[in-house]
Write an enzyme that holds these catalytic residues in place. Structure first.
Site, short mmCIF file in Angstrom:
data_model
loop_
_atom_site.label_atom_id
_atom_site.label_comp_id
_atom_site.label_asym_id
_atom_site.label_seq_id
_atom_site.Cartn_x
_atom_site.Cartn_y
_atom_site.Cartn_z
CE LYS A 201 -4.01 -2.15 2.08
NZ LYS A 201 -4.95 -1.86 0.99
CG HIS A 259 -2.08 -7.32 7.71
ND1 HIS A 259 -1.33 -7.73 6.65
CD2 HIS A 259 -3.34 -7.76 7.47
CE1 HIS A 259 -2.10 -8.40 5.81
NE2 HIS A 259 -3.32 -8.44 6.28
#
Lengths: 508, 331
Positions: A201, A259
């Site tokens: 991202k 994550h």
């Protein structure tokens, strides 16, 4: 004797990936349909894939080459960020699409795969990259690796032969070690790309640029100026049809191990000596080494787990976790986790890091909030009724990618009111078109052989060490997750984690 | 959806009055109310030709570069020194419903109004953001008002493909200088589909070895009888990548160069039906041919977007421009 194409120029950066054969195991699955093929299509539309790219689907489903192409066409039409589908771009991609029907653990399909790869690569000026993508359940990784080795489809002598492995990478420390050992029998570490799509991202990549390419924030990011850091990865969705996986994983394995700890590493790492895979990953590893595993007592004090009950999320009534299809009666799987870490380095010692993640929370949002200490003396406290707010550097990862800095300012007028205002950077207002999907970036990096944004074996091992210690502590203590109604920010105990220290969660 | 554009409207054209223009712009914002973000990528000064409709390019451009656009367009029908201006706002709608709004300020200029332009640009450029001047049909090096703001600009973009050959050569000379304000050639990025299609052909084993037998390169591009700058730049790219040396001019449109183990004859011709590039080989094998019809199509602002996103000199482009200068007629 092969010769490199002199017209292909690596100094044009991301202009286009080298010729490649991308073999997707699990080609009929959801990941392929929703993410991988749309990402490859978008790369092709941007002119970033070589026209000599072959995509070979490998799965059990009874498809022909044409059936595979049709299914992938539908997938792009449904899931690509670019609509409508450009027939010319798709035709270019479809030209290289082939399909092999086979069981992952049976030998039948592999000789056909070997023959196909050989014929494709023989036709190229150099064989190009051979990328095996494991879009399969983790249980299939080991048999696939063994079959690839048996049929001499992969070996450590060819750096352009690479494997991409999806999370979860193992179920715990032991299984992760075992999986690493299985992969290491066939591949060098430099050939293994463990994907964590969060790292693809833009905001996450920008985190390093923001920290290390600007002169004014980095000097402030340490224990002298930072009060604490919060990392939230919230999902409004429930578990959908993934009960089979989620029941055995829970949020700790599903989110914390990858994550959340990856984001924490990116925030805390020291500047690498170079921006290349080894240096960056060396620094991330040091952060994970600096987090002590939890004792039972520490886990009880510093971690809160929860499980959602029925409630209302985004205006809709939703069932509780125990009523979800496929969930065992009386399941104690945690769907929410809040945990307080300390990173024991010179830079971060004694700065608390509050991490939380969960399902059926009020909204889908991921962000990192770096909360700065208040000034040593509250000069204006006597003059204003406003509550003094700390400066917060907020890095929003999803749904929209932005960075904002909140600070105090005098409100206009005769009265001496101080209010919190924000400076905002948004990818949207500064860079226009929406960012590429994380999978686009990561696939392109894997094709280029750049593993900076992928997890290394020791990162995986160290993060499992932390997560295992929590899970074992809960098991030893015999506690159950606290309940929270769907659509709230977790059980009330989660608020006490920062609350005990006079802090509170920042609403994303 | 990328292409969800929302217009906040347009003010009436009136003789240049920057104060009036600013209040018109504020009025457009006030009318829209909440939920609008101001674009903040750059100030783009876009110079367009008389009679050209710049709206399709601007609308496409602000999708990738949400910016304040100052669009300057000469109009020979206006009285000398006159400038007529108006404002408009064009927003893209994000999936969240939020509008990101790019302001466009249009200036139509009569003959001799150029000297007024630098002060207008200086006054309306957004402080702290990059200032980029884009000149697609005329040479940015031949407009004195651009010269006056050159030091303030972060980048000047010309387009050799739209220029006379002599002007294109000047642009490349400027562009290959690694000092001062960066000058970029948009045609380099417009040629990317050509480079991509030619380069890909040589990913095949049986074709790459033929490059050592390359003996003829024919570039049929543009409609004019003189050498098209785009063709020369494409030849420059081939030459720099394939390490051609010692160019020798045989005719105004023909050059012979040395390659390892042989020679190559390069010929430039107009593209009568479609632009075409042909390779001939001395190995007796089939020639190769590419035409513009088989190229990947791009959005109007695609090449410009790549140029604007490049933050440093591109060594490949510079190499191509230097070789193009060597291959060009000397007069």
């Amino acid at each position: 004797m092969t010769r490199e194409n002199p017209l292909r120029d690596p100094s044009e950066g991301l202009e286009s990936a080298p010729p490649a054969s991308i073999v997707i195991f699990g080609a009929s699955g959801d990941l392929t349909r929703r993410k991988l093929i749309p990402a490859l299509y978008n790369l092709a539309e941007d002119g970033l894939l070589s026209t000599s790219t072959s995509i070979i689907g490998f799965a059990r489903r009874d498809w022909t080459d044409a059936g595979f192409r049709d299914a992938m066409r539908d997938a792009i039409a449904e899931f690509s960020r670019r609509q409508p589908l450009d027939e010319n771009v798709f035709a270019g991609l479809a030209k290289g699409m082939r399909y092999i029907q086979g069981d992952f653990d049976q030998p039948d399909g592999y000789p056909k795969l070997a023959q196909l790869l050989q014929s494709i690569e023989k036709d190229r000026s150099d064989p190009g990259v051979r990328l095996f993508y494991f879009a399969t359940p983790p249980a299939s990784y080991e048999p696939i690796v063994k079959r690839l080795a048996e049929h001499r489809l992969a070996d450590r002598a060819h750096p352009a032969v690479r494997v991409v492995v999806e999370k979860p990478f193992g179920h715990d420390l032991e299984s992760a070690k075992h999986l690493n050992a299985v992969l290491a029998e066939v591949f060098e570490e430099s050939q293994i790309f463990r994907i964590d799509h969060y790292l693809g991202k833009e905001t996450v990549q920008n985190l390093l640029v923001f920290r290390l390419d600007n002169g004014f924030f980095e000097p402030l990011l340490n224990r002298a100026y930072v009060s604490h850091v919060q990392i939230t990865v919230a999902e409004a969705e429930g578990i959908g049809t993934r009960a089979g996986y989620y029941e055995n994983a829970g949020v700790s394995r599903d989110m914390l191990q990858n994550h959340l700890l990856q984001l924490l590493s990116m925030v805390c790492m020291e500047p690498p000596v170079q921006f290349e895979a080894k240096s960056v990953r060396d620094e991330k590893v040091k952060v994970l080494q600096a987090i002590r595993p939890f004792t039972v007592q520490e886990a009880m004090q510093h971690a809160v787990r929860g499980q959602y009950t029925s409630g209302i999320v985004e205006g809709n009534a939703v069932p509780g976790y125990l009523k979800e299809e496929g969930v065992a009666p009386g399941s104690t799987t945690e769907t929410f986790l809040a945990v307080r870490f300390e990173v024991n380095t010179w830079r971060w010692a004694s700065v608390p890091f509050f991490l939380r993640s969960g399902k059926r929370l009020p909204k889908r949002a991921s962000e990192i909030d770096i909360v700065f200490k208040r000034p040593p003396y509250e000069l204006f406290r006597q003059r204003t009724a406003s509550r003094p707010a700390p400066n917060v550097l907020r890095l929003r990862i999803q749904p929209e990618e932005r960075i904002s800095l909140s600070f105090e300012a005098k409100a206009p007028g005769q009265a001496f009111h101080i209010e919190e205002v924000r400076m905002d950077f948004s990818y949207t207002t500064s860079f226009g078109r929406e960012s590429p999907e994380a999978y686009e970036r990561l696939l392109l990096d894997a094709l280029h052989g750049d593993s900076t944004l992928f997890s290394r074996e020791d990162e995986v091992r160290l993060s499992w060490r932390i997560v295992d210690s929590l899970i074992q502590a809960w098991a030893e203590a015999g506690t159950k997750p606290s309940l929270y109604p769907a659509g709230t920010w977790g059980p009330p105990e989660a608020d006490q984690l920062p609350g005990r220290e006079g802090r509170r969660w920042i609403a994303p | 959806m990328d292409r969800a554009l929302v217009s906040l409207g347009q003010t009436k054209p009136h003789p240049l009055d920057l104060q009036q223009l600013r209040s018109d712009l504020s009025a457009l914002w006030r009318e829209e109310g909440k939920g609008v973000l101001r674009a903040c990528h750059a100030t783009l000064v876009l110079v367009v030709s008389p009679g050209e409709d710049p709206d399709p390019l601007i609308e496409d451009l602000v999708l990738t570069h949400p910016s304040r656009v100052l669009c300057i367009q000469p109009d020979p029908k206006l009285p000398p020194r006159d400038i007529v201006s108006w404002a408009s706002c064009c927003c893209m709608k994000r999936s969240s419903g939020m509008l990101v709004c790019s302001e466009t300020l249009r200036f139509v200029t009569g003959e001799g109004a150029d000297e007024r332009l630098p002060s207008i640009v200086r006054s309306l450029a957004v402080g702290g953001l990059p200032l980029v001047v884009i000149c697609r049909e005329t040479s940015p090096l031949h407009l004195s008002w651009i010269d006056a703001i050159r030091e303030e600009a972060d980048m000047i973009v010309g387009r050799s493909g739209g220029l006379e050959l002599g002007e294109a050569l000047e642009l490349w000379r400027e562009s290959t200088q690694a000092r001062g304000t960066r000058v970029e050639d948009l045609t380099w990025d417009e040629l990317r589909p050509w480079r991509s299609v030619i380069q890909s052909r040589f990913d095949r084993a049986r074709d790459v070895s033929r490059l050592s037998a390359l003996s003829e390169v024919t570039l049929e591009m543009g409609q004019r009888s003189s050498i098209a700058p785009a063709a020369l730049l494409l030849a420059g790219w081939l030459g720099s990548r394939l390490q051609w040396t010692r160019p020798e001019r045989l005719a105004p449109n023909r050059v012979r160069v040395k390659r390892s183990g042989g020679e190559i004859l390069i010929e430039f011709q107009p593209g009568l039906v479609a632009d075409t590039v042909r390779f001939g080989f001395e190995d007796g094998g089939e020639p190769m041919r590419w035409t513009s019809k088989e190229l990947r199509t791009e959005s109007p602002s695609g090449p410009l977007s790549r140029t604007l996103h490049r933050h440093a000199f591109n060594p490949v482009a510079v190499g191509a421009q230097k070789m193009a200068l060597e291959l060009a007629p000397k007069s």
